[in-house]
Design a protein around this motif. Sequence first.
Motif, mmCIF file in Angstrom:
data_model
loop_
_atom_site.group_PDB
_atom_site.id
_atom_site.type_symbol
_atom_site.label_atom_id
_atom_site.label_comp_id
_atom_site.label_asym_id
_atom_site.label_seq_id
_atom_site.Cartn_x
_atom_site.Cartn_y
_atom_site.Cartn_z
ATOM 1 N N GLY A 126 88.851 -80.384 58.530
ATOM 2 C CA GLY A 126 89.426 -79.388 57.244
ATOM 3 C C GLY A 126 89.102 -77.753 57.476
ATOM 4 O O GLY A 126 89.092 -77.096 56.567
ATOM 5 N N THR A 127 88.692 -77.282 58.488
ATOM 6 C CA THR A 127 88.577 -75.972 58.696
ATOM 7 C C THR A 127 89.696 -75.297 59.102
ATOM 8 O O THR A 127 90.649 -75.805 59.869
ATOM 9 C CB THR A 127 87.614 -75.567 59.662
ATOM 10 N N ILE A 128 90.229 -74.164 59.055
ATOM 11 C CA ILE A 128 91.338 -73.353 59.433
ATOM 12 C C ILE A 128 90.491 -72.358 60.364
ATOM 13 O O ILE A 128 89.698 -71.333 59.890
ATOM 14 C CB ILE A 128 92.096 -72.620 58.529
ATOM 15 N N SER A 129 90.638 -71.985 61.731
ATOM 16 C CA SER A 129 89.965 -71.360 62.560
ATOM 17 C C SER A 129 90.706 -70.576 63.623
ATOM 18 O O SER A 129 91.783 -70.955 63.863
ATOM 19 C CB SER A 129 89.177 -72.707 63.483
ATOM 20 N N GLU B 215 85.769 -68.745 64.797
ATOM 21 C CA GLU B 215 85.452 -68.734 63.451
ATOM 22 C C GLU B 215 86.160 -69.675 62.634
ATOM 23 O O GLU B 215 87.254 -69.638 62.708
ATOM 24 C CB GLU B 215 85.491 -67.190 62.994
ATOM 25 N N CYS B 216 85.326 -70.259 61.445
ATOM 26 C CA CYS B 216 85.956 -70.842 60.470
ATOM 27 C C CYS B 216 86.452 -69.493 59.378
ATOM 28 O O CYS B 216 85.546 -68.994 58.577
ATOM 29 C CB CYS B 216 84.940 -71.592 59.682
ATOM 30 N N LEU B 217 87.893 -69.830 59.400
ATOM 31 C CA LEU B 217 88.456 -68.594 58.515
ATOM 32 C C LEU B 217 88.338 -68.943 56.814
ATOM 33 O O LEU B 217 88.318 -68.282 56.098
ATOM 34 C CB LEU B 217 89.667 -68.254 58.884
ATOM 35 N N HIS B 218 88.850 -70.316 56.913
ATOM 36 C CA HIS B 218 88.706 -71.075 55.530
ATOM 37 C C HIS B 218 88.159 -72.686 55.757
ATOM 38 O O HIS B 218 88.286 -73.172 56.677
ATOM 39 C CB HIS B 218 90.100 -71.066 54.968
ATOM 40 N N LYS B 219 87.962 -73.208 54.704
ATOM 41 C CA LYS B 219 87.509 -74.706 54.646
ATOM 42 C C LYS B 219 88.149 -75.234 53.479
ATOM 43 O O LYS B 219 88.239 -74.931 52.255
ATOM 44 C CB LYS B 219 86.075 -74.709 54.321
ATOM 45 N N LEU B 220 89.126 -76.492 53.624
ATOM 46 C CA LEU B 220 89.758 -77.048 52.739
ATOM 47 C C LEU B 220 88.955 -77.930 51.783
ATOM 48 O O LEU B 220 87.881 -78.244 52.456
ATOM 49 C CB LEU B 220 90.582 -78.228 53.402
ATOM 50 N N GLU B 221 88.971 -78.051 50.429
ATOM 51 C CA GLU B 221 88.242 -78.786 49.759
ATOM 52 C C GLU B 221 88.640 -80.093 49.971
ATOM 53 O O GLU B 221 87.693 -81.237 49.834
ATOM 54 C CB GLU B 221 88.452 -78.422 48.352
ATOM 55 N N ALA B 222 89.957 -80.681 49.911
ATOM 56 C CA ALA B 222 90.247 -81.848 50.172
ATOM 57 C C ALA B 222 90.521 -82.519 51.488
ATOM 58 O O ALA B 222 90.758 -81.721 52.192
ATOM 59 C CB ALA B 222 91.798 -82.277 49.340
ATOM 60 N N GLU B 223 90.430 -83.864 51.962
ATOM 61 C CA GLU B 223 90.550 -84.284 52.893
ATOM 62 C C GLU B 223 92.082 -84.606 53.547
ATOM 63 O O GLU B 223 92.717 -84.802 52.508
ATOM 64 C CB GLU B 223 89.662 -85.730 53.093
ATOM 65 N N ILE B 224 92.418 -84.595 54.602
ATOM 66 C CA ILE B 224 93.613 -84.753 55.205
ATOM 67 C C ILE B 224 93.838 -86.183 55.818
ATOM 68 O O ILE B 224 92.947 -86.247 56.569
ATOM 69 C CB ILE B 224 94.363 -83.811 56.212
ATOM 70 N N THR C 90 102.369 -78.753 48.464
ATOM 71 C CA THR C 90 101.387 -78.086 47.631
ATOM 72 C C THR C 90 100.833 -76.912 48.308
ATOM 73 O O THR C 90 100.123 -77.238 49.481
ATOM 74 C CB THR C 90 100.488 -78.829 47.004
ATOM 75 N N PRO C 91 100.978 -75.504 48.015
ATOM 76 C CA PRO C 91 100.171 -74.359 48.804
ATOM 77 C C PRO C 91 98.698 -74.652 48.756
ATOM 78 O O PRO C 91 98.272 -75.178 47.869
ATOM 79 C CB PRO C 91 100.857 -73.143 48.124
ATOM 80 N N LEU C 92 98.296 -74.603 50.082
ATOM 81 C CA LEU C 92 96.770 -74.555 50.090
ATOM 82 C C LEU C 92 95.893 -73.284 49.503
ATOM 83 O O LEU C 92 94.794 -73.160 49.585
ATOM 84 C CB LEU C 92 96.125 -75.077 51.585
ATOM 85 N N ASN C 93 96.777 -72.092 49.686
ATOM 86 C CA ASN C 93 96.318 -70.871 49.033
ATOM 87 C C ASN C 93 95.084 -70.501 49.980
ATOM 88 O O ASN C 93 94.213 -69.712 49.503
ATOM 89 C CB ASN C 93 95.989 -70.724 47.543
ATOM 90 N N LEU C 94 95.197 -70.553 51.527
ATOM 91 C CA LEU C 94 94.194 -70.153 52.254
ATOM 92 C C LEU C 94 95.122 -69.280 53.540
ATOM 93 O O LEU C 94 95.285 -69.887 54.543
ATOM 94 C CB LEU C 94 93.616 -71.448 52.783
ATOM 95 N N PRO C 95 95.502 -68.135 53.058
ATOM 96 C CA PRO C 95 96.398 -67.446 53.978
ATOM 97 C C PRO C 95 95.389 -66.780 55.160
ATOM 98 O O PRO C 95 94.041 -66.508 55.139
ATOM 99 C CB PRO C 95 96.845 -66.202 53.077
ATOM 100 N N VAL C 96 96.278 -66.725 56.150
ATOM 101 C CA VAL C 96 95.600 -66.227 57.362
ATOM 102 C C VAL C 96 96.715 -64.934 57.927
ATOM 103 O O VAL C 96 97.668 -64.913 58.098
ATOM 104 C CB VAL C 96 95.546 -67.202 58.610
#
Length: 195
Positions: free
Chosen positions: A107-110, A114-123, A145-151
């Motif tokens: 659930g991380t965007i890395s 480094e963890c840039l973002h963490k998703l709230e919902a599981e995939i 649906t957009p996750l709204n976690l831009p990099v």
Amino acid sequence: MAACFCCFRCWPGGGFRTGHVPLKEIPTVTLDMSHMGGDVVIVKSGRRICGTGGALGNAPLVQDKAYFEMKLQSTGNWGFGIATRKCNLNVLPLGSKSESWMLRSDGTISHNGECLHKLEAEIAEGDIIGITYDHIELNFYKNGTPLNLPVTGIRGTVYPATYVDEGAILDVQFSEFYHTPPAGFDKVMFEQSLL
């Protein structure tokens, strides 16, 4: 009628043309078997990855607004995002070094460890993850649906990238998408098809 017939059989300057002019086919965007980890298996016409390791797409993201998708067929450790050709596709997880930006199964965007973002919902199995990239932002979508976690801050030539481990199986879609791409975004194209 004779002029019309001549149009089909004669070439400028007179005479007949023998043979045919071969059409140059634009290759299909797939996972690249020449840029994959040593224990990776790519099947389904270059669209399914399994085994252990990473793989890049065979086309760089050179267009202004690119979109592509991944369907999670089987869980395990996996990642989906973009990377440069300098990325070591045998060292997992991708996103640990400066050459890759990944949404991971945890659930991380890395990026660069480094963890840039963490998703709230599981995939979960069956979910579709979409990616948009416009050379300014990398964005992720879950089931349209957009996750709204831009990099941001991505530099250099990048390619679609994915990795699998511990039984994960992913199907990558570079066209014929499950969800309609966001406005202005289109499938990944080879540079010559952009001209």
